[in-house]
Design an enzyme around this catalytic site. Structure first.
Site, PDB file in Angstrom:
ATOM      1  N   CYS A  34       5.367  -7.381   7.697  1.00  0.00           N
ATOM      2  CA  CYS A  34       6.194  -7.225   8.355  1.00  0.00           C
ATOM      3  C   CYS A  34       6.567  -8.015   9.502  1.00  0.00           C
ATOM      4  O   CYS A  34       4.719  -9.009   9.535  1.00  0.00           O
ATOM      5  CB  CYS A  34       5.280  -5.389   9.263  1.00  0.00           C
ATOM      6  SG  CYS A  34       7.196  -4.870   9.892  1.00  0.00           S
ATOM      7  N   CYS A  77       3.327   8.320   1.179  1.00  0.00           N
ATOM      8  CA  CYS A  77       4.083   6.915   2.724  1.00  0.00           C
ATOM      9  C   CYS A  77       3.829   5.703   1.762  1.00  0.00           C
ATOM     10  O   CYS A  77       2.883   5.181   1.073  1.00  0.00           O
ATOM     11  CB  CYS A  77       2.919   7.249   2.858  1.00  0.00           C
ATOM     12  SG  CYS A  77       3.178   6.301   4.325  1.00  0.00           S
ATOM     13  N   CYS A  86      -1.138   1.511   7.864  1.00  0.00           N
ATOM     14  CA  CYS A  86      -0.482   0.879   7.519  1.00  0.00           C
ATOM     15  C   CYS A  86      -0.795  -0.622   7.090  1.00  0.00           C
ATOM     16  O   CYS A  86      -2.320  -1.539   8.590  1.00  0.00           O
ATOM     17  CB  CYS A  86       0.357   0.481   9.047  1.00  0.00           C
ATOM     18  SG  CYS A  86       1.588   1.666   8.349  1.00  0.00           S
ATOM     19  N   GLU A 140       0.827  -1.120   0.123  1.00  0.00           N
ATOM     20  CA  GLU A 140      -0.285   0.078   0.195  1.00  0.00           C
ATOM     21  C   GLU A 140       0.624   1.758  -0.235  1.00  0.00           C
ATOM     22  O   GLU A 140       1.627   1.120   0.218  1.00  0.00           O
ATOM     23  CB  GLU A 140      -1.193  -0.340   1.526  1.00  0.00           C
ATOM     24  CG  GLU A 140      -1.919  -1.004   1.412  1.00  0.00           C
ATOM     25  CD  GLU A 140      -2.519  -1.234   2.653  1.00  0.00           C
ATOM     26  OE1 GLU A 140      -3.010  -0.525   3.140  1.00  0.00           O
ATOM     27  OE2 GLU A 140      -2.992  -2.441   3.021  1.00  0.00           O
ATOM     28  N   CYS A 173      -1.024  -2.931  15.007  1.00  0.00           N
ATOM     29  CA  CYS A 173       0.215  -2.770  13.083  1.00  0.00           C
ATOM     30  C   CYS A 173      -0.832  -3.640  12.761  1.00  0.00           C
ATOM     31  O   CYS A 173      -0.407  -5.447  12.807  1.00  0.00           O
ATOM     32  CB  CYS A 173       1.395  -2.610  13.196  1.00  0.00           C
ATOM     33  SG  CYS A 173       1.788  -2.473  11.719  1.00  0.00           S
ATOM     34  N   CYS A 206       4.507  -5.357  16.082  1.00  0.00           N
ATOM     35  CA  CYS A 206       3.518  -4.790  16.716  1.00  0.00           C
ATOM     36  C   CYS A 206       1.980  -4.999  16.853  1.00  0.00           C
ATOM     37  O   CYS A 206       1.318  -4.652  16.239  1.00  0.00           O
ATOM     38  CB  CYS A 206       3.893  -3.519  16.371  1.00  0.00           C
ATOM     39  SG  CYS A 206       5.224  -2.215  16.455  1.00  0.00           S
TER      40      CYS A 206
END
Ligand code: SAH
Length: 340
Positions: free
Chosen positions: A110, A103, A331, A90, A117, A114
């Site tokens: 990932c 961005c 995100c 994205e 997220c 976290c």
């Protein structure tokens, strides 16, 4: 198959020389790839047709195809891109008074986990190459006929877990024969991978370092961000101070405001004490609740009080505007809406 669009000018010249092409062709090809960001070789109008066909067969451009696009009421545009192997990433375009900022993602997924997220759902599927990071900028510029002046590596992924491609991206994006972005207009956001921040600092690049802090003590930070168990604040803060001193740039700390979790006045005081000894800035971000976990954004009163406490302690803080809430512009959210 060599990835020509991730190569520096000297590398490209060398590679094309071994394929029998003279230097002036390398210059033309570099410009098509880096300045104009062509999606296919057929667009390279000053190359002979036979060469275009050969390049298309031997070195297809591995760019980003728009899979889905959403425009927010406030003008924010979110793109879901498909990469050549079907992975999705994205990008979010934000419009500010000073121009456009994009961005971009550095990884598909990932690995850092976290807990608030959405990018971490499903782990890290793979690193992006430099040309796939650049390709996001080119695709948006082409789509909207605009020039993007600012870029933040703050989309999906942990950029410091893909540092080689990110360094390559930075060199290409700031090349005067390419996009020609100013390094000062590029920010990199990290969850705090200490040895890699150190490595980045040795390059003395002058880009803005943003560190996702989100908690003022190890106990809470380790609960929210697993990376803190490996690199606790006692290691992270000194490396940030070192970065500020070496590069002469203030470090920006991201702090997602989670209601009742990290937004108490005592926590603001703890945060101020943690970072008071070097040039720093705190960006307070309302958590996007649709993302992951059951977090609620702080109340406006609590957020304002938190900011006030920081300012009294001498720390400058800004409250980030929430842009694009109606289009899942945090995100990993769009990818997860498309592939739940
Ligand atoms: N891995 C890097 C960059 C990608 S995340 C990093 O951790 O900094 C970009 C920013 O969005 C980080 O500050 C991250 O903590 C934040 N973020 C993640 N999920 C969010 C959510 N649900 N609401 C608001 N910010 C979020």
């Amino acid at each position: 198959m060599a990835d020509l669009a991730s190569m520096s000018m000297p590398e490209l010249r060398e590679t094309l020389k071994t394929e029998g092409l003279p230097d002036y062709r390398a210059t033309q090809i570099f410009e098509w790839l880096q300045r104009w960001g062509i999606p296919e070789w057929s667009a390279a109008s000053n190359l002979p047709k036979a060469l275009r066909e050969r390049l298309q067969a031997e070195h297809p451009i591995l760019g980003c195809k728009t899979e889905r696009k959403q425009t927010s009421r406030d003008g924010t545009v979110k793109y879901l891109f498909q990469l050549h192997d079907g992975e999705q990433v994205e990008s979010v375009l934000l419009k500010y008074e000073h121009g456009y900022s994009l961005c971009v993602s550095s990884q598909a997924g990932c690995a850092r986990g976290c807990i608030f997220c959405a990018s971490t759902i499903g782990g890290c599927r793979r690193n992006l190459s430099a040309c796939e990071i650049l390709g996001q900028i080119h695709a948006v510029q082409r789509d909207l006929h605009i020039r993007i002046g600012h870029t933040v590596l703050m989309g999906m992924g942990e950029p410091l877990d893909n540092l080689d491609s990110v360094l390559r991206f930075l060199a290409l994006a700031t090349d005067g024969n390419g996009l020609g972005l100013s390094i000062r207009n590029i920010s990199l956001s990290t969850c705090g991978v200490v040895p890699r921040i150190h490595r980045l600092a040795t390059h003395r690049l002058g880009l803005t370092l943003s560190v996702s802090l989100h908690a003022p003590n190890d106990e809470l930070r380790s609960q929210l961000m697993p990376v803190n168990r490996e690199y606790p604040l006692g290691k992270l803060i000194p490396v940030c101070r070192d970065y500020a001193i070496r590069t002469g740039r203030r470090v920006s700390f991201e702090y997602v405001m989670l209601r009742g979790v990290n937004d108490r006045p005592a926590q603001a005081k703890q945060l101020a004490a943690l970072i008071h000894s070097f040039p720093a800035h705190v960006n307070l971000i309302p958590v996007n609740p649709a993302s992951r976990g059951n977090f609620e954004p702080s109340t406006p009163t609590a957020a304002a009080a938190f900011r006030g406490t920081l300012e009294i302690a001498g720390i400058t803080a800004t409250m980030r505007r929430t842009l694009g809430q109606d289009i899942d512009a945090a995100c990993g959210q769009l990818r997860n809406t498309v592939n739940p």
